[in-house]
Design a protein around this motif. Structure first.
Motif, PDB file in Angstrom:
ATOM      1  N   ASN A 236      45.060  38.559  38.361  1.00  0.00           N
ATOM      2  CA  ASN A 236      44.927  36.770  37.549  1.00  0.00           C
ATOM      3  C   ASN A 236      46.347  36.243  37.241  1.00  0.00           C
ATOM      4  N   ARG A 237      47.324  37.043  38.133  1.00  0.00           N
ATOM      5  CA  ARG A 237      48.114  36.362  37.677  1.00  0.00           C
ATOM      6  C   ARG A 237      48.971  35.170  38.970  1.00  0.00           C
ATOM      7  N   ASP A 238      47.946  34.163  39.008  1.00  0.00           N
ATOM      8  CA  ASP A 238      47.878  33.014  40.170  1.00  0.00           C
ATOM      9  C   ASP A 238      49.003  32.678  40.334  1.00  0.00           C
ATOM     10  N   LYS A 239      49.623  32.177  39.389  1.00  0.00           N
ATOM     11  CA  LYS A 239      50.558  31.077  38.802  1.00  0.00           C
ATOM     12  C   LYS A 239      51.382  30.979  39.642  1.00  0.00           C
ATOM     13  N   GLU A 240      51.695  33.010  39.058  1.00  0.00           N
ATOM     14  CA  GLU A 240      52.883  33.809  40.216  1.00  0.00           C
ATOM     15  C   GLU A 240      53.067  33.753  41.354  1.00  0.00           C
ATOM     16  N   ILE A 241      51.707  33.227  42.206  1.00  0.00           N
ATOM     17  CA  ILE A 241      51.719  33.726  43.566  1.00  0.00           C
ATOM     18  C   ILE A 241      52.639  32.393  44.013  1.00  0.00           C
TER      19      ILE A 241
ATOM     20  N   SER B 211      40.006  29.649  44.692  1.00  0.00           N
ATOM     21  CA  SER B 211      41.252  31.009  44.246  1.00  0.00           C
ATOM     22  C   SER B 211      39.906  31.937  44.645  1.00  0.00           C
ATOM     23  N   ASP B 212      38.862  32.447  45.061  1.00  0.00           N
ATOM     24  CA  ASP B 212      38.661  33.230  46.361  1.00  0.00           C
ATOM     25  C   ASP B 212      39.220  34.031  46.960  1.00  0.00           C
ATOM     26  N   HIS B 213      38.796  35.316  47.143  1.00  0.00           N
ATOM     27  CA  HIS B 213      39.717  35.974  47.937  1.00  0.00           C
ATOM     28  C   HIS B 213      40.227  35.191  49.559  1.00  0.00           C
ATOM     29  N   ALA B 214      38.683  35.028  49.456  1.00  0.00           N
ATOM     30  CA  ALA B 214      39.091  33.712  50.965  1.00  0.00           C
ATOM     31  C   ALA B 214      39.845  32.991  50.981  1.00  0.00           C
ATOM     32  N   GLY B 215      40.075  32.025  49.046  1.00  0.00           N
ATOM     33  CA  GLY B 215      40.418  31.234  49.277  1.00  0.00           C
ATOM     34  C   GLY B 215      42.273  31.744  49.340  1.00  0.00           C
ATOM     35  N   PHE B 216      42.642  33.497  48.598  1.00  0.00           N
ATOM     36  CA  PHE B 216      43.581  33.384  48.998  1.00  0.00           C
ATOM     37  C   PHE B 216      44.172  34.101  50.108  1.00  0.00           C
ATOM     38  N   ARG B 217      42.996  34.352  51.347  1.00  0.00           N
ATOM     39  CA  ARG B 217      44.009  35.070  52.793  1.00  0.00           C
ATOM     40  C   ARG B 217      44.143  33.474  53.213  1.00  0.00           C
ATOM     41  N   LYS B 218      43.810  32.506  52.962  1.00  0.00           N
ATOM     42  CA  LYS B 218      43.746  31.535  53.976  1.00  0.00           C
ATOM     43  C   LYS B 218      45.464  31.229  53.130  1.00  0.00           C
ATOM     44  N   TYR B 219      45.146  30.926  51.779  1.00  0.00           N
ATOM     45  CA  TYR B 219      46.791  30.769  51.533  1.00  0.00           C
ATOM     46  C   TYR B 219      47.632  31.668  52.125  1.00  0.00           C
TER      47      TYR B 219
ATOM     48  N   LEU C 231      36.961  33.858  28.450  1.00  0.00           N
ATOM     49  CA  LEU C 231      38.175  33.559  27.712  1.00  0.00           C
ATOM     50  C   LEU C 231      38.672  34.971  27.192  1.00  0.00           C
ATOM     51  N   SER C 232      38.380  35.984  27.939  1.00  0.00           N
ATOM     52  CA  SER C 232      38.557  37.431  27.760  1.00  0.00           C
ATOM     53  C   SER C 232      39.051  37.821  29.078  1.00  0.00           C
ATOM     54  N   GLY C 233      38.636  37.004  30.250  1.00  0.00           N
ATOM     55  CA  GLY C 233      39.334  36.729  30.795  1.00  0.00           C
ATOM     56  C   GLY C 233      37.579  38.274  32.333  1.00  0.00           C
ATOM     57  N   THR C 234      36.534  39.198  30.935  1.00  0.00           N
ATOM     58  CA  THR C 234      35.984  39.259  31.421  1.00  0.00           C
ATOM     59  C   THR C 234      35.252  39.546  33.055  1.00  0.00           C
ATOM     60  N   ALA C 235      35.276  37.707  32.761  1.00  0.00           N
ATOM     61  CA  ALA C 235      34.004  37.547  33.656  1.00  0.00           C
ATOM     62  C   ALA C 235      35.043  37.293  35.251  1.00  0.00           C
ATOM     63  N   TYR C 236      36.073  37.090  35.298  1.00  0.00           N
ATOM     64  CA  TYR C 236      36.635  36.624  36.140  1.00  0.00           C
ATOM     65  C   TYR C 236      37.195  38.104  36.407  1.00  0.00           C
ATOM     66  N   ALA C 237      37.369  39.051  36.520  1.00  0.00           N
ATOM     67  CA  ALA C 237      38.019  40.484  36.758  1.00  0.00           C
ATOM     68  C   ALA C 237      37.629  40.791  38.711  1.00  0.00           C
ATOM     69  N   ARG C 238      39.032  41.429  38.811  1.00  0.00           N
ATOM     70  CA  ARG C 238      38.727  41.152  40.078  1.00  0.00           C
ATOM     71  C   ARG C 238      39.017  42.866  40.183  1.00  0.00           C
ATOM     72  N   ALA C 239      39.188  43.204  41.519  1.00  0.00           N
ATOM     73  CA  ALA C 239      39.143  44.458  42.185  1.00  0.00           C
ATOM     74  C   ALA C 239      40.761  44.515  42.418  1.00  0.00           C
ATOM     75  N   PRO C 240      41.203  45.640  42.147  1.00  0.00           N
ATOM     76  CA  PRO C 240      42.056  46.090  42.275  1.00  0.00           C
ATOM     77  C   PRO C 240      42.509  45.831  44.145  1.00  0.00           C
ATOM     78  N   TYR C 241      41.921  45.972  44.441  1.00  0.00           N
ATOM     79  CA  TYR C 241      42.411  46.334  46.022  1.00  0.00           C
ATOM     80  C   TYR C 241      41.233  45.423  46.853  1.00  0.00           C
ATOM     81  N   GLY C 242      40.903  43.695  46.765  1.00  0.00           N
ATOM     82  CA  GLY C 242      40.241  43.001  46.608  1.00  0.00           C
ATOM     83  C   GLY C 242      40.172  42.238  48.338  1.00  0.00           C
ATOM     84  N   TRP C 243      41.015  43.377  49.283  1.00  0.00           N
ATOM     85  CA  TRP C 243      40.063  42.307  50.502  1.00  0.00           C
ATOM     86  C   TRP C 243      38.988  43.774  51.044  1.00  0.00           C
ATOM     87  N   LEU C 244      38.899  44.463  50.113  1.00  0.00           N
ATOM     88  CA  LEU C 244      38.404  45.641  50.193  1.00  0.00           C
ATOM     89  C   LEU C 244      36.538  45.461  50.384  1.00  0.00           C
ATOM     90  N   PRO C 245      35.607  45.133  51.265  1.00  0.00           N
ATOM     91  CA  PRO C 245      34.715  45.601  50.703  1.00  0.00           C
ATOM     92  C   PRO C 245      33.850  46.196  49.850  1.00  0.00           C
TER      93      PRO C 245
END
Length: 257
Positions: free
Chosen positions: A118-123, A141-149, A13-27
């Motif tokens: 985490n503003r997926d609805k705005e993409i 909704s993972d980064h691999a899925g985002f790249r396919k999109y 609920l706090s978003g911690t479990a879904y925290a994303r890296a600022p530059y998600g394409w980097l390993p």
């Protein structure tokens, strides 16, 4: 066990479990790289315009850069035929197809920033036929899925559609994240990636990022009119903005709605 379950719910609920890296394409094991702001200093007498933490402007300034002197490479792995138009190269993947060109690179950066927050609805972007393509409709909704999109967006959208999505703005009101664009087949687009100001004179200058055809590394453009070799452009552009590979009308400046 119950406590662990409640803890997971609270973190979710706090978003911690879904925290994303600022530059998600980097390993995750990638070594720290100089940022755009660290690589390119303001001209003498200028200082960077304030950018709120978490903003698109601050995110663009933090873009990781390839080593100094890096060449612009195309999606084929070969160097771009011109290596005289850039001063720095962004450390971001191109993909293996001829897709991430000019407008595509701009949409990619905008979407990556939204994704990191985490503003997926705005993409969402319109394709050439006007269909709205939303990331929130993707299966993953993972980064691999985002790249396919994003590859799907690249295939169906471009300068023609993006120009119609963005709102006109005057160069005197320019902000980081704005776009100079000429929609067409072909057209071109470049992104205002940073801005500085001379507090004594009030003059403002800006940096530009672009990709081009064929799909290639996103890079910081030189200013072909600069007498001292600086990549910074003045907001006092007159009727036209001259870049190394395209000339834009001042009326071509646009902003995200």
């Amino acid at each position: 066990m119950m406590r662990l379950g409640l803890l997971f719910i609270a973190l979710t609920l706090s978003g911690t479990a879904y925290a994303r890296a600022p530059y998600g394409w980097l390993p995750s094991q990638a070594l720290p790289a100089p940022s755009l702001a660290e690589r390119i200093a303001p001209p003498p007498g200028f200082e960077r315009i304030a950018a709120p933490e978490g903003s698109f402007a601050a995110w663009l300034r933090g873009l990781p850069m390839r080593p100094e002197g890096a060449k612009v490479m195309t999606y084929t792995g070969a160097p771009k035929w011109r290596q005289d138009v850039h001063v720095a190269v962004v450390n971001i993947d191109i993909g293996k197809r001829d897709l991430q060109q000019c407008a595509d690179a701009i949409m990619r950066l905008r979407a990556e920033w939204l994704y990191s927050q985490n503003r997926d609805k705005e993409i969402a972007f319109n394709d050439t036929d006007g269909k709205r393509r939303r990331f929130s409709s993707s299966r993953s909704s993972d980064h691999a899925g985002f790249r396919k999109y994003m590859d799907l967006v690249f295939a169906y959208a471009g300068t023609y559609s993006l120009e119609r999505e963005l709102k006109p703005v005057k160069p005197e009101q320019m902000a980081i994240g704005d776009v100079f664009i000429k929609g067409g087949f072909p057209g071109h687009a470049v992104l205002v990636a940073d801005m500085v100001e001379n507090r004594a004179t009030g003059e403002k200058r800006f940096l530009l990022l672009q990709s081009y055809m064929p799909a290639q590394d996103i890079h910081v453009l030189k200013n072909p009119k600069s007498a001292d070799g600086t990549p910074w452009y003045s907001t006092e552009i007159g009727d036209q903005l001259v870049t190394p590979e395209w000339v834009f009308l001042r009326s071509g400046l646009r902003r995200w709605p």
